[in-house]
Design an enzyme around this catalytic site. Structure first.
Site, PDB file in Angstrom:
ATOM      1  N   LYS A  89       0.868  -1.325  -0.153  1.00 55.73           N
ATOM      2  CA  LYS A  89       0.092  -0.065   0.145  1.00 55.73           C
ATOM      3  C   LYS A  89       0.729   1.056   0.142  1.00 55.73           C
ATOM      4  O   LYS A  89       1.901   1.185   0.678  1.00 55.73           O
ATOM      5  CB  LYS A  89      -0.885  -0.035   1.253  1.00 55.73           C
ATOM      6  CG  LYS A  89      -1.841   1.121   1.488  1.00 55.73           C
ATOM      7  CD  LYS A  89      -3.019   1.036   0.457  1.00 55.73           C
ATOM      8  CE  LYS A  89      -3.888   2.147   0.237  1.00 55.73           C
ATOM      9  NZ  LYS A  89      -3.455   2.759  -0.757  1.00 55.73           N
ATOM     10  N   GLN A 110       7.315   3.640   3.798  1.00 60.04           N
ATOM     11  CA  GLN A 110       5.749   3.409   3.891  1.00 60.04           C
ATOM     12  C   GLN A 110       5.494   2.151   4.651  1.00 60.04           C
ATOM     13  O   GLN A 110       4.342   1.867   5.317  1.00 60.04           O
ATOM     14  CB  GLN A 110       5.597   3.219   2.518  1.00 60.04           C
ATOM     15  CG  GLN A 110       3.786   3.270   2.399  1.00 60.04           C
ATOM     16  CD  GLN A 110       3.419   4.661   2.190  1.00 60.04           C
ATOM     17  OE1 GLN A 110       3.664   5.544   1.365  1.00 60.04           O
ATOM     18  NE2 GLN A 110       2.224   4.881   2.946  1.00 60.04           N
ATOM     19  N   LYS A 113       5.496   3.310   8.300  1.00 61.78           N
ATOM     20  CA  LYS A 113       4.386   4.162   8.717  1.00 61.78           C
ATOM     21  C   LYS A 113       3.010   3.260   8.573  1.00 61.78           C
ATOM     22  O   LYS A 113       2.447   3.596   9.500  1.00 61.78           O
ATOM     23  CB  LYS A 113       4.296   5.090   7.305  1.00 61.78           C
ATOM     24  CG  LYS A 113       3.250   6.124   7.406  1.00 61.78           C
ATOM     25  CD  LYS A 113       2.838   6.815   5.990  1.00 61.78           C
ATOM     26  CE  LYS A 113       4.387   7.530   5.502  1.00 61.78           C
ATOM     27  NZ  LYS A 113       3.857   8.474   4.487  1.00 61.78           N
ATOM     28  N   LYS A 125       5.589   1.610  -3.091  1.00 59.17           N
ATOM     29  CA  LYS A 125       5.391   3.230  -3.593  1.00 59.17           C
ATOM     30  C   LYS A 125       5.468   2.912  -5.247  1.00 59.17           C
ATOM     31  O   LYS A 125       6.165   2.111  -5.647  1.00 59.17           O
ATOM     32  CB  LYS A 125       6.479   4.067  -3.185  1.00 59.17           C
ATOM     33  CG  LYS A 125       6.283   5.328  -3.270  1.00 59.17           C
ATOM     34  CD  LYS A 125       5.240   5.909  -2.108  1.00 59.17           C
ATOM     35  CE  LYS A 125       4.791   7.445  -2.159  1.00 59.17           C
ATOM     36  NZ  LYS A 125       4.236   7.902  -0.934  1.00 59.17           N
ATOM     37  N   ASP A 165       0.043  10.923  -4.385  1.00 59.39           N
ATOM     38  CA  ASP A 165       1.412  11.569  -3.741  1.00 59.39           C
ATOM     39  C   ASP A 165       1.513  12.919  -4.251  1.00 59.39           C
ATOM     40  O   ASP A 165       0.517  13.335  -4.958  1.00 59.39           O
ATOM     41  CB  ASP A 165       2.378  10.450  -3.489  1.00 59.39           C
ATOM     42  CG  ASP A 165       3.566  10.994  -2.705  1.00 59.39           C
ATOM     43  OD1 ASP A 165       3.527  10.849  -1.488  1.00 59.39           O
ATOM     44  OD2 ASP A 165       4.535  11.271  -3.179  1.00 59.39           O
ATOM     45  N   THR A 208      -4.323  13.789   5.586  1.00 61.95           N
ATOM     46  CA  THR A 208      -2.599  13.987   6.034  1.00 61.95           C
ATOM     47  C   THR A 208      -2.594  15.006   6.767  1.00 61.95           C
ATOM     48  O   THR A 208      -1.884  15.085   7.871  1.00 61.95           O
ATOM     49  CB  THR A 208      -1.979  13.536   4.746  1.00 61.95           C
ATOM     50  OG1 THR A 208      -2.176  12.741   3.986  1.00 61.95           O
ATOM     51  CG2 THR A 208      -0.443  13.637   4.968  1.00 61.95           C
ATOM     52  N   ASN A 239      -1.643  19.293  -1.171  1.00 66.99           N
ATOM     53  CA  ASN A 239      -2.631  18.554  -0.495  1.00 66.99           C
ATOM     54  C   ASN A 239      -2.377  18.551   0.993  1.00 66.99           C
ATOM     55  O   ASN A 239      -3.387  18.821   1.782  1.00 66.99           O
ATOM     56  CB  ASN A 239      -2.926  17.207  -1.026  1.00 66.99           C
ATOM     57  CG  ASN A 239      -3.833  16.381  -0.226  1.00 66.99           C
ATOM     58  OD1 ASN A 239      -3.461  15.713   0.717  1.00 66.99           O
ATOM     59  ND2 ASN A 239      -5.135  16.492  -0.407  1.00 66.99           N
ATOM     60  N   SER A 375      -6.934   6.078   3.971  1.00 71.13           N
ATOM     61  CA  SER A 375      -6.814   5.125   2.893  1.00 71.13           C
ATOM     62  C   SER A 375      -7.044   3.674   3.197  1.00 71.13           C
ATOM     63  O   SER A 375      -7.767   3.126   2.597  1.00 71.13           O
ATOM     64  CB  SER A 375      -5.451   4.840   2.075  1.00 71.13           C
ATOM     65  OG  SER A 375      -5.269   6.168   1.311  1.00 71.13           O
TER      66      SER A 375
HETATM   67  P1  NDP Z   1       1.084  17.929  -3.862  1.00 72.36           P
HETATM   68  O1  NDP Z   1       1.561  17.666  -5.196  1.00 72.36           O
HETATM   69  O2  NDP Z   1      -0.225  18.322  -3.429  1.00 72.36           O
HETATM   70  O3  NDP Z   1       2.002  19.435  -3.321  1.00 72.36           O
HETATM   71  C1  NDP Z   1       3.341  19.202  -3.045  1.00 72.36           C
HETATM   72  C2  NDP Z   1       3.679  20.848  -2.636  1.00 72.36           C
HETATM   73  O4  NDP Z   1       5.247  20.517  -2.499  1.00 72.36           O
HETATM   74  C3  NDP Z   1       3.507  21.674  -3.859  1.00 72.36           C
HETATM   75  O5  NDP Z   1       3.279  22.788  -3.134  1.00 72.36           O
HETATM   76  C4  NDP Z   1       4.829  21.700  -4.379  1.00 72.36           C
HETATM   77  O6  NDP Z   1       5.169  22.795  -5.209  1.00 72.36           O
HETATM   78  C5  NDP Z   1       5.864  21.304  -3.302  1.00 72.36           C
HETATM   79  N1  NDP Z   1       7.117  20.608  -3.652  1.00 72.36           N
HETATM   80  C6  NDP Z   1       6.781  19.591  -4.410  1.00 72.36           C
HETATM   81  N2  NDP Z   1       8.034  19.094  -4.793  1.00 72.36           N
HETATM   82  C7  NDP Z   1       8.981  20.120  -4.474  1.00 72.36           C
HETATM   83  C8  NDP Z   1      10.212  20.076  -4.602  1.00 72.36           C
HETATM   84  N3  NDP Z   1      11.126  19.339  -5.249  1.00 72.36           N
HETATM   85  N4  NDP Z   1      11.025  21.336  -4.117  1.00 72.36           N
HETATM   86  C9  NDP Z   1      10.200  22.098  -3.585  1.00 72.36           C
HETATM   87  N5  NDP Z   1       8.759  22.227  -3.177  1.00 72.36           N
HETATM   88  C10 NDP Z   1       8.186  21.170  -3.877  1.00 72.36           C
HETATM   89  O7  NDP Z   1       1.894  16.834  -2.917  1.00 72.36           O
HETATM   90  P2  NDP Z   1       1.357  16.322  -1.351  1.00 72.36           P
HETATM   91  O8  NDP Z   1       0.899  17.571  -0.510  1.00 72.36           O
HETATM   92  O9  NDP Z   1       0.236  15.086  -1.420  1.00 72.36           O
HETATM   93  O10 NDP Z   1       2.648  15.861  -0.489  1.00 72.36           O
HETATM   94  C11 NDP Z   1       3.752  16.599  -0.160  1.00 72.36           C
HETATM   95  C12 NDP Z   1       4.322  15.662   0.888  1.00 72.36           C
HETATM   96  O11 NDP Z   1       3.667  14.922   1.706  1.00 72.36           O
HETATM   97  C13 NDP Z   1       5.353  14.606   0.023  1.00 72.36           C
HETATM   98  O12 NDP Z   1       6.476  14.361   0.690  1.00 72.36           O
HETATM   99  C14 NDP Z   1       4.466  13.456   0.054  1.00 72.36           C
HETATM  100  O13 NDP Z   1       5.217  12.297   0.011  1.00 72.36           O
HETATM  101  C15 NDP Z   1       3.790  13.526   1.537  1.00 72.36           C
HETATM  102  N6  NDP Z   1       2.669  12.775   2.027  1.00 72.36           N
HETATM  103  C16 NDP Z   1       1.632  12.979   1.064  1.00 72.36           C
HETATM  104  C17 NDP Z   1       0.453  12.127   1.435  1.00 72.36           C
HETATM  105  C18 NDP Z   1      -0.888  12.447   0.798  1.00 72.36           C
HETATM  106  O14 NDP Z   1      -1.799  11.790   1.131  1.00 72.36           O
HETATM  107  N7  NDP Z   1      -1.031  13.242  -0.315  1.00 72.36           N
HETATM  108  C19 NDP Z   1       0.588  11.438   2.993  1.00 72.36           C
HETATM  109  C20 NDP Z   1       1.670  11.196   3.250  1.00 72.36           C
HETATM  110  C21 NDP Z   1       2.998  11.976   2.972  1.00 72.36           C
HETATM  111  P3  NDP Z   1       4.972  22.912  -6.561  1.00 72.36           P
HETATM  112  O15 NDP Z   1       3.409  23.096  -6.909  1.00 72.36           O
HETATM  113  O16 NDP Z   1       5.731  24.147  -6.967  1.00 72.36           O
HETATM  114  O17 NDP Z   1       5.642  21.974  -7.281  1.00 72.36           O
HETATM  115  O1  2IT Z   2       3.067   8.871   1.685  1.00 72.90           O
HETATM  116  C1  2IT Z   2       2.100   8.454   1.947  1.00 72.90           C
HETATM  117  O2  2IT Z   2       1.741   7.850   2.900  1.00 72.90           O
HETATM  118  C2  2IT Z   2       1.115   8.777   0.757  1.00 72.90           C
HETATM  119  N1  2IT Z   2       1.299   9.320  -0.292  1.00 72.90           N
HETATM  120  C3  2IT Z   2      -0.437   8.101   0.956  1.00 72.90           C
HETATM  121  C4  2IT Z   2      -0.465   6.528   0.741  1.00 72.90           C
HETATM  122  C5  2IT Z   2      -1.799   6.094   0.652  1.00 72.90           C
HETATM  123  O3  2IT Z   2      -1.660   4.810   0.187  1.00 72.90           O
HETATM  124  O4  2IT Z   2      -2.701   6.695   1.150  1.00 72.90           O
END
Ligand code: NDP
Ligand code: 2IT
Length: 443
Positions: A89, A110, A113, A125, A165, A208, A239, A375
């Site tokens: 997952k 993951q 976690k 992943k 992600d 998250t 997100n 999830s």
């Molecule tokens: P999104 O794509 O929704 O947003 C990512 C954000 O981070 C954007 O503001 C983006 O800016 C910025 N960003 C991404 N890559 C870079 C980079 N290389 N340098 C600087 N800024 C960057 O992703 P999420 O919010 O879903 O994910 C954010 C983090 O949280 C990640 O590490 C992800 O693995 C983790 N995560 C996500 C989960 C989920 O449910 N979505 C669950 C657990 C962890 P820009 O728009 O300019 O690219």
């Molecule tokens: O990093 C993470 O935990 C996620 N991007 C969410 C994974 C999921 O299966 O909901």
């Protein structure tokens, strides 16, 4: 410890050019030496050897046709890391920086976690170096369909369940789900993060960010404090960041920064989240637009969200975004708690500095587990063909975050490292996965 050193050397040797994967493995293995010392079965049964080797990894061509009728080719990945406690997952990342190193670090994280959520989910992943920025809906759809055309054989509700992600949200999950359904003829719950009309769960979108703040709030409460009136710095505006800000504001925090990969906003009066949502979620525009909504706020290109003094910092963008120098600035500025909304956003130097300076640090595998936990709740609802309402899922999420606190704080306590939530998270999750692996023999 000799066993740990030997495994780390092996990981470095077998996975050259994969610094993020090594960093993630190093962090976990450095924490669990006291556990390994208490029980010789881990070494006898090769638990670490098996934990650091993904069960299987797929790398595949993803060809698609753009709006100008040109053929484009991206590289797709899925790393199925460990299914000792449940089906693989984990999310799908769509970002130009995606490579095998990033996939393996995320897949490894993951596993641990998911174990902390208390739900039966193994770790995996996936992703691609496809960049959704600037692409039309049709281009994104064609990419997602091509991605699933290859991946569909290797995923399934009892096998491997991808989700969102970076770069993958409800739109992308919808296109992937639709194509899976078309080529298999099965309405299988093979992805999470689905829309509410076709098997998605309430609260998954918010989970998250909300979960991150629930956990932090719970930690503050155990210390007789609260979020009320705290100044909070946040990075990212996707997100995780958006819903972390929403919940932090609901609990009385004053969020003064958010960022994207181009720059950051500093709004001393507190970020106007409606404006950020309109810019990022509705218009898919850049955060630099924010000053049009709030002319008194500052926009700076480049990094710097964590140079702004605060009581609490929530890095919610990407890996290794918060450096040792920024950690020092945070500690110097009076920051008392840092919790990782992103996966591994703090560099090892930053984490060491927080520990040395007594800044409470909550690692991503605990702090951002609310997303995958919800999830897991989506999978449960799909399995019983039922939908719980928002309140019910939200309550379950809160209970899961509280249970994560209980697990990580008691493991840290038991091993003589109170308040070391990184050690606690690594130990508690390692114990759960390794117990399942020991029970199942060499497999
Ligand atoms: P999104 O794509 O929704 O947003 C990512 C954000 O981070 C954007 O503001 C983006 O800016 C910025 N960003 C991404 N890559 C870079 C980079 N290389 N340098 C600087 N800024 C960057 O992703 P999420 O919010 O879903 O994910 C954010 C983090 O949280 C990640 O590490 C992800 O693995 C983790 N995560 C996500 C989960 C989920 O449910 N979505 C669950 C657990 C962890 P820009 O728009 O300019 O690219
Ligand atoms: O990093 C993470 O935990 C996620 N991007 C969410 C994974 C999921 O299966 O909901």
């Amino acid at each position: 410890m000799e066993y740990v050193t030997r495994i780390l050397n092996g990981v470095a040797e077998k996975n050259p050019g994969e610094p993020a994967f090594y960093q993630a493995v190093h962090e976990v293995l450095s924490s669990i030496a006291p556990v390994l010392e208490r029980d010789s079965r881990y070494e006898k049964w090769g638990i670490l050897e098996r934990m650091v080797e993904p069960e299987r990894q797929f790398i595949f061509r993803v060809p698609w046709v753009d709006d100008q009728n040109r053929v484009q080719v991206n590289r797709g990945f899925r790393v199925q890391f460990n299914n000792a406690i449940g089906p693989y997952k984990g999310g799908v990342r769509l970002h130009p920086s995606v490579n095998l190193d990033i996939m393996k670090f995320l897949g490894f994280e993951q596993c641990f976690k998911n174990a902390l959520t208390g739900l039966p989910m193994g770790g995996g992943k996936g992703g691609s170096d496809f960049d959704p920025k600037g692409k039309s809906d049709m281009e994104i759809m064609r990419f997602c369909q091509s991605f699933i055309t290859t991946l569909y054989k290797y995923i399934g509700p009892h096998h491997d369940v991808p989700a969102g992600d970076i770069g993958t949200g409800e739109r992308e999950i919808g296109y992937m789900f639709g194509h899976f359904k078309r080529i298999t003829s099965h309405f299988d719950n093979v992805l999470t993060g689905k829309g509410l009309t076709y098997g998605g769960s309430y609260v998954r979108t918010e989970a998250t960010g909300y979960g991150l703040v629930y956990l932090v709030d719970h930690i503050l409460q155990t210390k007789g404090r609260s979020m009320e009136g705290m100044t909070v710095t946040v990075s990212g505006s996707g997100n995780v960041a958006i819903f972390a800000v929403e919940k932090a504001q609901q609990l009385g925090g004053k969020v003064v920064t958010m960022s994207d990969s181009t720059g950051f906003i500093h709004d001393r009066e507190g970020v106007d989240l409606d404006a950020v949502k309109e810019i990022k979620l509705k218009n898919h525009a850049r955060l630099s637009e924010y000053t049009k909504y709030r002319p008194r706020a500052e926009y700076h290109t480049g990094r710097g969200a964590f140079l702004v003094p605060c009581d609490m910092a929530l890095p919610c963008a990407t890996q290794n975004e918060l450096t040792e120098a920024e950690a020092k600035a945070l500690a110097d500025g009076g920051c008392r708690i840092v919790a990782e909304g992103a996966n591994m956003p703090c560099t090892p130097g930053a984490v060491a500095l927080f520990n040395a300076r007594g800044v409470l640090f909550v690692p991503g595998k605990a702090a951002n587990a609310g997303g995958v936990a919800t999830s897991g709740l989506e999978m449960s609802q799909n399995a019983i063909r039922y939908n719980w309402d928002f309140e019910k899922v939200d309550q379950r999420l809160q209970r899961i975050m509280q249970s994560i606190y209980d697990q990580i704080s008691s493991a840290a306590e038991e091993y003589g490292m109170p308040d070391n939530y990184m050690a606690g998270a690594n130990i508690a999750s390692f114990l759960k996965i390794s117990e399942a692996m020991l029970a199942q023999g060499v497999c």
